[in-house]
Design a protein around this motif. Structure first.
Motif, PDB file in Angstrom:
ATOM      1  N   THR B 276     -13.035 -56.730 -22.160  1.00  0.00           N
ATOM      2  CA  THR B 276     -11.288 -55.650 -22.506  1.00  0.00           C
ATOM      3  C   THR B 276     -11.527 -53.995 -21.629  1.00  0.00           C
ATOM      4  O   THR B 276     -10.535 -54.132 -20.845  1.00  0.00           O
ATOM      5  N   VAL B 277     -12.383 -53.438 -21.393  1.00  0.00           N
ATOM      6  CA  VAL B 277     -11.828 -52.319 -21.207  1.00  0.00           C
ATOM      7  C   VAL B 277     -12.397 -52.841 -19.658  1.00  0.00           C
ATOM      8  O   VAL B 277     -11.325 -52.218 -19.033  1.00  0.00           O
ATOM      9  N   VAL B 278     -12.478 -53.806 -18.739  1.00  0.00           N
ATOM     10  CA  VAL B 278     -12.545 -53.396 -16.812  1.00  0.00           C
ATOM     11  C   VAL B 278     -10.609 -54.511 -17.090  1.00  0.00           C
ATOM     12  O   VAL B 278     -10.679 -53.677 -15.872  1.00  0.00           O
ATOM     13  N   VAL B 279     -10.479 -55.201 -17.701  1.00  0.00           N
ATOM     14  CA  VAL B 279      -9.084 -55.502 -17.259  1.00  0.00           C
ATOM     15  C   VAL B 279      -8.154 -54.594 -17.620  1.00  0.00           C
ATOM     16  O   VAL B 279      -7.627 -53.965 -16.718  1.00  0.00           O
ATOM     17  N   LEU B 280      -8.836 -53.336 -18.957  1.00  0.00           N
ATOM     18  CA  LEU B 280      -7.123 -52.383 -19.108  1.00  0.00           C
ATOM     19  C   LEU B 280      -7.506 -51.752 -17.145  1.00  0.00           C
ATOM     20  O   LEU B 280      -6.236 -51.576 -17.020  1.00  0.00           O
ATOM     21  N   ILE B 281      -8.631 -51.122 -17.748  1.00  0.00           N
ATOM     22  CA  ILE B 281      -9.004 -50.585 -16.287  1.00  0.00           C
ATOM     23  C   ILE B 281      -7.733 -51.370 -14.475  1.00  0.00           C
ATOM     24  O   ILE B 281      -7.369 -50.692 -13.733  1.00  0.00           O
ATOM     25  N   MET B 282      -8.324 -52.694 -14.398  1.00  0.00           N
ATOM     26  CA  MET B 282      -7.334 -53.343 -13.219  1.00  0.00           C
ATOM     27  C   MET B 282      -6.532 -53.138 -13.406  1.00  0.00           C
ATOM     28  O   MET B 282      -5.263 -52.828 -12.479  1.00  0.00           O
ATOM     29  N   ILE B 283      -5.200 -54.028 -15.236  1.00  0.00           N
ATOM     30  CA  ILE B 283      -4.180 -53.419 -15.006  1.00  0.00           C
ATOM     31  C   ILE B 283      -3.957 -52.340 -14.370  1.00  0.00           C
ATOM     32  O   ILE B 283      -2.545 -51.908 -13.540  1.00  0.00           O
ATOM     33  N   SER B 284      -3.849 -50.807 -15.220  1.00  0.00           N
ATOM     34  CA  SER B 284      -3.582 -49.649 -15.274  1.00  0.00           C
ATOM     35  C   SER B 284      -3.578 -49.175 -13.530  1.00  0.00           C
ATOM     36  O   SER B 284      -3.619 -48.187 -13.967  1.00  0.00           O
TER      37      SER B 284
END
Lengths: 358, 306
Positions: B276-284
């Motif tokens: 979740t954290v990784v994808v959140l970082i990728m999106i933001s």
């Protein structure tokens, strides 16, 4: 010097007994801190039954209170401290993870007595108590060894603490005593209480070919999966027969009530001392649910084993037992000592899992 | 059934409640309301569904019970935040705590009762397709509903007139109000839709996932659903993918352990959250994609001038 100490002790005891006599008029408060909910059908419910027994036994002298679903970690210390401030004379903290929190609060409240379940850190006002669950798990292992067709059991484990590792090893040792090639698969769910995750772990184990399930987590979800799939399983902490009427073989039932009553009595008498209690089947702190859903010869073997453990004739951890990598641990006839068991951080031969670092 | 199918089946069971609860929250947040009480509404739905199923003997009425209790419970949130204009974050957190406590009390009588399981429905012809058939077309009603909901919400938000209004009040409630849209009424409905979805997700927990009632049985899934909404950057299809990614990682780590793969179990248990954290970082990281979809008036109170 010795006389002086005795005199002091006598005075202290007198003061204490006056103290408790005065409190008796307004009821002594005994408190419990639970990790799960009182109605989890497992671990916490077993402690709750013990609390109810205390209430019944000392209806006019003792009042009890409890906090439930207290997470292990920083919250635990606050919860235990709240109990200590609210006038509890004796506080039972009923999960391994409360150990450091209990000792920390006990330091701040030297007059309050604490009892921590399944831990190993004690102090003048902190006693520890535990049950020899491994005796029951050894019997479960024997039953599994007799009944499993694939010769592989699945174990749903909570956290890699000695208590749980000891249980896995006892199960494997029991199974091996009747089936030398018996194997075990272990899944660590890293939680005591998550019905969904426990059920998922049960399904994963069954999908990978184990044909008998056992658990060291607190809900009846794995038993329910076993019932749906028609696979035999063992209950944990409480009798889970309601969740698995056709599949539960037996269950290890924690019967804390007698111990709680004994300790509360000691508190009322002013004889409470910090002790490290570790009783088992013999003392009735651990009982086995009826042996069901199995052939008569297996049932007989289980009952005989139970009797032998009770009489002291059989110690589940008796050599020869090798560690997982094949190095010898116990020589033939050698029995494991309590210290090793309570700090157990290795698997015995036959466990098909890598023990997570602690 | 091969192990492959078996794994997919458990992935679906684990992902469905996340997708449904998150989808409801997505609509709520698109209308500009931040309801952090998903966990509370979910557990109320779980107990409501279990109770309704027990009292009537029908798992289908159980589903209705879950939806209705979730929606009614969210009405409390709507009244407090929309009519009395309380702080949305604080009220949402309170809703979770209240839900957990109240469900424990309401469910006390049902503890240990053998659950009524919602049985799978086999779709003729389609269920005969190898692999796909067993996995996708021999499922329970709630799974089919979850897929229909994703399709429906996507169409509703981006193709229908009402969906456009909802997005408008989520982006700028003052302008929407000026255009004559009844902001408060729309938000009431959006919050209740979120509650109904969370309730349905709860029903899945107590009727399918583990057909029993245990206190706290939602075990933090409501919070994961909340994270999924951000994860999906408020798009239904991305949300579906995210929910399944999360479910898959959760289930696969259990299988990895049973296979005896020598990775520490604590690390494996952490994986879903790490993902979740990784994808959140990728999106933001891509500021444009995040900013485009975030409802601009999310969490802001609206008081119409009278």
């Amino acid at each position: 010097m010795k006389k002086l100490a005795l005199a002091l002790a006598a005075t202290a005891a007198l003061v204490l007994s006056i103290g408790s006599a005065a409190e008796a008029a307004e009821k002594t408060k005994v408190c419990f801190v639970y990790v799960g909910t009182r109605t989890d059908g497992g671990w916490t419910q077993a402690h709750e039954n013990g609390r109810l027994q205390v209430e019944k036994e000392f209806a006019d002298k003792v009042e009890t209170s409890f906090l439930e679903s207290v997470p292990e970690g920083p919250d635990a210390e606050r919860a235990i401290e709240r109990m200590a401030r609210s006038g509890c004379s004796l506080i039972f903290t009923t999960s391994f993870g409360y150990m450091d929190a209990t000792v920390a609060v006990a330091k701040k409240f030297p007059k309050v007595k604490f009892e921590h379940a399944t831990g190993f850190k004690a102090a003048d006002n902190v006693a520890t108590y535990n049950s020899r669950f491994y005796e029951g798990r050894y019997i479960s292992g024997i039953i599994a060894g007799k009944l499993s067709k694939t010769g592989t059991a699945g174990y749903i484990a909570s956290f890699p603490i000695p208590e749980v590792v000891m249980g896995i090893n006892a199960f494997e040792t029991g199974a091996k005593s009747v089936n030398p090639n018996f194997k075990m698969k272990v899944i660590w769910v890293n939680t005591w209480f998550d019905p969904g995750k426990e059920a998922d772990a049960a399904k994963a184990l069954l999908d990978q070919g184990v044909d008998i399930l056992t658990q060291h987590t607190d809900t009846t979800a794995p038993m329910q999966v076993a019932e749906q799939r028609g696979v035999k399983a063992f209950g944990q902490a409480s009798d889970m027969i309601k969740a698995g009427p056709n599949v539960q073989l037996t269950a290890i039932i924690d019967t804390w009530g007698n111990y709680y009553v004994k300790r509360v009595q000691a508190l009322l008498d002013g004889t409470w001392k910090s002790e490290q209690s570790w009783d088992g089947l013999k003392d009735g702190i651990l009982t086995m649910a009826p042996y069901t859903n199995m052939p008569d010869d297996v049932k007989k073997l289980a009952e005989e084993t139970e009797a032998k453990i009770k009489s002291g004739e059989l110690h589940p951890f008796t050599g020869p037992i090798n560690k997982q990598d094949g190095t010898p641990w116990l020589k033939a006839g050698e029995k494991a000592d309590d210290g090793t068991l309570l700090g157990m951080n290795f698997y015995v031969e036959g466990v098909d899992d890598k023990l997570p670092a602690q | 059934m091969s192990i492959f199918e078996a794994i997919l089946l458990t992935v679906i069971t684990a992902s469905t409640p996340l997708v449904i609860a998150a989808l409801g929250e997505l609509v709520t947040e698109r209308s500009g309301v931040l309801n952090l009480g998903v966990e509370g509404m979910m557990i109320i739905g779980a107990v409501g569904a279990f109770a309704a199923a027990q009292l009537t003997g029908s798992a289908y009425i159980g589903i209705v019970g879950g939806i209705v209790s979730g929606a009614l419970f969210s009405l409390l949130f709507a009244f407090l935040t929309l009519t009395l204009v309380t702080n949305q974050v604080a009220t949402g957190l309170a809703l979770t705590i209240l839900g957990l406590g109240a469900s424990g009390m309401l469910g006390e009588a049902f503890v240990g009762a053998p659950g009524i399981r919602l049985l799978p429905i086999e779709i003729p012809v389609l269920s005969a397709i190898p692999y796909v058939g067993t996995v996708l077309f021999k499922q329970d009603l709630i799974f089919y509903l979850s897929i229909l909901l994703v399709v429906g919400v996507n169409w509703f938000l981006f193709r229908s007139r009402t969906g456009l209004k909802i997005r408008a009040i989520g982006d700028n409630h003052a302008s929407a109000h000026a255009l004559g849209i009844n902001v408060i009424r729309m938000r009431y409905l959006a919050v209740m839709f979120g509650g109904a979805c969370a309730g349905l997700a709860g029903a899945q927990l107590s009727l399918i996932y583990t057909p029993q009632w245990t206190e706290n049985m939602s075990s933090g899934r409501g919070w994961i659903a909340l994270a999924l909404v951000v994860f999906s950057s408020w798009r239904p299809w991305r949300l579906l993918a995210g929910g399944y990614l999360f479910g898959a990682v959760t289930i696969l780590q259990l299988h990895a352990q049973a296979f005896g793969i020598g990775i520490p179990s604590q690390f494996l248990s952490m994986l879903p959250y790490a993902a979740t954290v990784v994808v959140l970082i990728m999106i933001s990281h891509n500021r444009r994609t995040t900013m485009i979809n975030t409802p601009a008036s999310l969490g802001k109170a609206f008081v119409p001038d009278r």
